[in-house]
Design an enzyme around this catalytic site. Structure first.
Site, PDB file in Angstrom:
ATOM      1  N   LYS A  48       0.850  -1.192   0.000  1.00 40.74           N
ATOM      2  CA  LYS A  48       0.000   0.000   0.000  1.00 40.74           C
ATOM      3  C   LYS A  48       0.888   1.246   0.000  1.00 40.74           C
ATOM      4  CE  LYS A  48      -3.423   2.913   0.951  1.00 40.74           C
ATOM      5  NZ  LYS A  48      -4.362   3.322  -0.117  1.00 40.74           N
ATOM      6  N   ASN A  72     -13.381   5.111  -4.721  1.00 42.46           N
ATOM      7  CA  ASN A  72     -12.766   5.145  -3.394  1.00 42.46           C
ATOM      8  C   ASN A  72     -12.205   6.518  -3.091  1.00 42.46           C
ATOM      9  OD1 ASN A  72      -9.598   5.313  -3.046  1.00 42.46           O
ATOM     10  ND2 ASN A  72      -9.979   4.321  -5.032  1.00 42.46           N
ATOM     11  N   MET A  74      -9.944   6.688  -0.022  1.00 44.13           N
ATOM     12  CA  MET A  74      -9.376   6.092   1.186  1.00 44.13           C
ATOM     13  C   MET A  74      -8.599   7.130   2.000  1.00 44.13           C
ATOM     14  SD  MET A  74     -10.535   3.081   0.738  1.00 44.13           S
ATOM     15  CE  MET A  74      -9.731   2.137   2.008  1.00 44.13           C
ATOM     16  N   CYS A 133      -2.041  10.198  -6.234  1.00 42.80           N
ATOM     17  CA  CYS A 133      -3.141   9.949  -5.289  1.00 42.80           C
ATOM     18  C   CYS A 133      -4.147  11.092  -5.372  1.00 42.80           C
ATOM     19  CB  CYS A 133      -2.653   9.825  -3.848  1.00 42.80           C
ATOM     20  SG  CYS A 133      -4.049   9.662  -2.707  1.00 42.80           S
ATOM     21  N   ASN A 196      -3.362   5.021 -12.390  1.00 40.80           N
ATOM     22  CA  ASN A 196      -4.048   5.128 -11.108  1.00 40.80           C
ATOM     23  C   ASN A 196      -5.546   5.322 -11.404  1.00 40.80           C
ATOM     24  OD1 ASN A 196      -4.665   5.664  -8.336  1.00 40.80           O
ATOM     25  ND2 ASN A 196      -2.610   6.467  -8.079  1.00 40.80           N
ATOM     26  N   SER A 197      -6.336   5.381 -10.368  1.00 39.24           N
ATOM     27  CA  SER A 197      -7.771   5.560 -10.578  1.00 39.24           C
ATOM     28  C   SER A 197      -8.050   6.858 -11.345  1.00 39.24           C
ATOM     29  CB  SER A 197      -8.497   5.570  -9.229  1.00 39.24           C
ATOM     30  OG  SER A 197      -7.867   6.464  -8.353  1.00 39.24           O
ATOM     31  N   GLY A 224     -11.872  -0.228 -12.068  1.00 42.20           N
ATOM     32  CA  GLY A 224     -12.697  -1.331 -12.566  1.00 42.20           C
ATOM     33  C   GLY A 224     -13.075  -1.176 -14.027  1.00 42.20           C
ATOM     34  N   GLY A 252      -5.780  -1.320 -14.597  1.00 40.16           N
ATOM     35  CA  GLY A 252      -7.062  -0.681 -14.885  1.00 40.16           C
ATOM     36  C   GLY A 252      -8.003  -1.625 -15.591  1.00 40.16           C
TER      37      GLY A 252
HETATM   38  C1  DHB Z   1      -5.177   6.403  -2.283  1.00 40.26           C
HETATM   39  C2  DHB Z   1      -5.775   6.365  -3.516  1.00 40.26           C
HETATM   40  C3  DHB Z   1      -4.988   6.330  -4.648  1.00 40.26           C
HETATM   41  O1  DHB Z   1      -5.515   6.299  -5.886  1.00 40.26           O
HETATM   42  C4  DHB Z   1      -3.622   6.345  -4.517  1.00 40.26           C
HETATM   43  O2  DHB Z   1      -2.851   6.326  -5.587  1.00 40.26           O
HETATM   44  C5  DHB Z   1      -3.025   6.356  -3.275  1.00 40.26           C
HETATM   45  C6  DHB Z   1      -3.819   6.382  -2.159  1.00 40.26           C
HETATM   46  C7  DHB Z   1      -6.001   6.483  -1.085  1.00 40.26           C
HETATM   47  O3  DHB Z   1      -7.010   7.180  -1.112  1.00 40.26           O
HETATM   48  O4  DHB Z   1      -5.608   5.895  -0.060  1.00 40.26           O
END
Ligand code: DHB
Length: 314
Positions: A48, A72, A74, A133, A196-197, A224, A252
């Site tokens: 992570k 998400n 997070m 992120c 990344n997302s 997704g 992805g």
């Molecule tokens: C988180 C989400 C991400 O896309 C990432 O690259 C790093 C961290 C997060 O929200 O924890």
């Protein structure tokens, strides 16, 4: 499955017994989760994204599935980079696969500090520096700012002893791909991970007439099925624009062997699984691997080098 088919690959000079492994994010935060990846058919263990200090992350609910993928926010909940650095020794002792650490400092200074502090840790195979992120309130994504990207990479390569790659956000405009590729080509990067997302999407619940996750008024990173065409486009563009020695890692919308095949055809040397790993758990790596091997044997490909990047134009 035909044993004459190999889905092995090489990233940052290290052999991965399978080209499939986890995306940084889902189920890779605790020692138990990292051990589960070690024991699974995943070709590498990726941790992570770590910050300098341990973080609780954003308020829940912060991860929601939809039929088409996930959203998400997070907010980087993680144990702090020293925890993931310490796990490297356990990984090296127990598993015959690379251990890659994702690093996502809240500032350039934090990234430099962590990367410097990891020097000498021989059990970390490589570092995936996260420039993308989207979920920390008030923090822009470095990957969307070419000059910031150049600045941080300059500093990183002054101190890094490990092979370093970057996790990139998705790009949507050709001049943006070109501007980023020019910068990335100026550094001895081992790999880039795309994507990344898709940042700051919004999933809503029309029955409740509300957002579905709590942080940032419901805005979050989308993964997704939703994102596969964007991921493939980013893999393809960077595969064509980057120097040969920079591997592209696809991420992805991968939930089947065919999805992985498509990423590799676009130029991916390895393929990460995020949303589907969250759904299915570690079994996804063996299943997707078997499906990929079946496709390869049907098509007569013995290894991923036989079709990597060979997408045809019409
Ligand atoms: C988180 C989400 C991400 O896309 C990432 O690259 C790093 C961290 C997060 O929200 O924890």
């Amino acid at each position: 499955m035909s044993s004459s088919v190999s889905i092995e690959t090489k990233i940052a000079g290290a052999v991965l017994p399978s080209c499939l492994y986890n995306a940084s994010g889902p189920l890779c935060s605790t020692e138990d989760e990292l051990h589960a990846l070690g024991k699974s058919a995943a070709g590498a263990i990726l941790s992570k994204s770590a910050t300098r200090e341990k973080r609780q992350g954003n308020e829940e609910p912060r991860y929601v599935e939809t039929p088409w993928g996930s959203i998400n926010s997070m907010g980087l909940p993680n144990e702090g980079y020293e925890y993931y650095a310490a796990f490297a020794e356990q990984a090296a002792a127990a598993y015959d696969k690379p251990y890659i650490m994702s690093v996502s400092g809240l500032s350039h200074e934090d990234n430099i500090h962590m990367i410097k502090a990891l020097s000498g840790n021989k059990n970390v195979t490589a570092i995936e520096l996260n420039l993308s992120c989207p979920n920390v309130p008030g923090k822009p994504q470095t990957g969307y700012d070419p000059e910031q990207t150049r600045y941080i990479l300059d500093k990183v390569f002054e101190v890094a002893e490990h092979p370093v790659g970057v996790k990139l956000p998705p790009y949507f405009d050709i001049p943006h791909f070109e501007a980023m590729a020019e910068i990335l080509n100026a550094f001895p990067l081992s790999f880039v991970t795309c994507i990344n997302s898709v940042g700051n999407g919004l999933v809503i619940d029309p029955d409740r007439e509300s957002v579905v996750i709590k942080p940032k008024s419901g805005f979050g990173g989308i993964g997704g099925d939703f994102v596969k065409p964007t991921a493939l486009a980013n893999v393809r563009k960077f595969y064509t624009l980057l120097d040969e020695q920079i591997a592209v890692i696809g991420c992805g919308g991968v939930k089947s062997g065919m999805d992985a095949f498509e990423h590799i055809l676009c130029g991916a040397s390895a393929v990460q699984v995020g949303t589907q790993y969250m759904r299915e758990g570690t079994n996804c790596f063996a299943r997707i691997g078997r499906e990929l091997e079946e496709i390869m044997s049907r098509k007569g490909y013995k290894d991923i080098g036989s079709f990597k990047g060979r997408l045809k134009d019409l």
